[in-house]
Design an enzyme around this catalytic site. Structure first.
Site, PDB file in Angstrom:
ATOM      1  N   SER A 102      47.927 111.660 -66.785  1.00 51.95           N
ATOM      2  CA  SER A 102      48.543 112.019 -65.510  1.00 51.95           C
ATOM      3  C   SER A 102      49.488 113.202 -65.673  1.00 51.95           C
ATOM      4  CB  SER A 102      49.273 110.820 -64.926  1.00 51.95           C
ATOM      5  OG  SER A 102      50.213 110.358 -65.881  1.00 51.95           O
ATOM      6  N   CYS A 103      49.153 114.161 -66.525  1.00 50.02           N
ATOM      7  CA  CYS A 103      50.020 115.319 -66.746  1.00 50.02           C
ATOM      8  C   CYS A 103      50.222 116.056 -65.419  1.00 50.02           C
ATOM      9  CB  CYS A 103      49.408 116.245 -67.786  1.00 50.02           C
ATOM     10  SG  CYS A 103      49.206 115.418 -69.371  1.00 50.02           S
TER      11      CYS A 103
HETATM   12 FE    FE Z   1      47.837 113.773 -68.667  1.00 46.44          FE
END
Ligand code: FE
Length: 190
Positions: A102-103
């Protein structure tokens, strides 16, 4: 009532353990959450987008080296050490995902929305971006191609939406209000 993910249960267990062992105070955790949801938030990103709409030189700088262009703002929140800004054009619509986890560019957009972290979004946006974006309420014009950008621990992407056609009718300080978090992820027009 089985809404909770294994990650959220694990996070809570970890938090409880760290507090019990005296490594962490509950207020510190609340402070971090308040920082990202209230003080950071997508408004930072919206300010950057609005300025890029009206300041050609800033726009060029932003597209050349996103991290350098936003560093004078000294946004708190981090996660933009290597920021790459991709501009929507009449020919190309951009959308951002992190297929691995979830960067997300926290300093510009605040906390990531829940759907951004869902395995469904992360896999489907790559395979059928037009359909997923449409399901989220925005129809990308049929003639546009869609580019999907996969964020990583090193690179965080931000979409620069196209300005409204009547840009010049707006007062400069009204412009950030036209820019949404979803627009900067690429699942809304702007
Ligand atoms: Fe990520």
């Amino acid at each position: 009532m089985s809404e909770r993910s294994p990650q959220s249960i694990r996070a809570e267990a970890l938090e409880a353990l760290l507090i019990e062992k005296g490594f962490l105070k509950a207020e510190d955790v609340d402070d971090v959450i308040a920082r990202y949801s209230e003080r950071v938030g997508p408004l930072n990103g919206a300010q950057v987008v609005a300025r890029a709409w009206t300041d050609k030189r800033f726009r060029d700088d932003l597209l050349r080296d996103g991290s350098a262009a936003v560093s004078p703002y000294q946004f708190e929140g981090g996660q933009v050490e290597k920021l790459v800004v991709v501009a929507n054009t009449p020919a190309i619509h951009n959308v951002v995902v992190c297929t691995l986890c979830s960067c997300y560019p926290w300093a510009l957009l605040g906390l990531p929305p829940k759907w951004y972290k869902d395995p469904e979004y992360r896999s489907r946006i790559v395979r059928e971006p037009r359909k997923v974006i449409s399901e989220m309420g925005f129809e990308v014009a049929a003639g546009k191609s869609i580019k999907v950008w996969d964020s990583s621990a090193e690179i965080r992407y931000l979409v620069l939406p196209e300005p409204p056609e009547n840009l010049l009718q707006y007062d400069e300080n009204e412009l950030p209000g036209l820019v949404s978090r979803d627009g900067m992820i690429g699942v809304a027009e702007r």
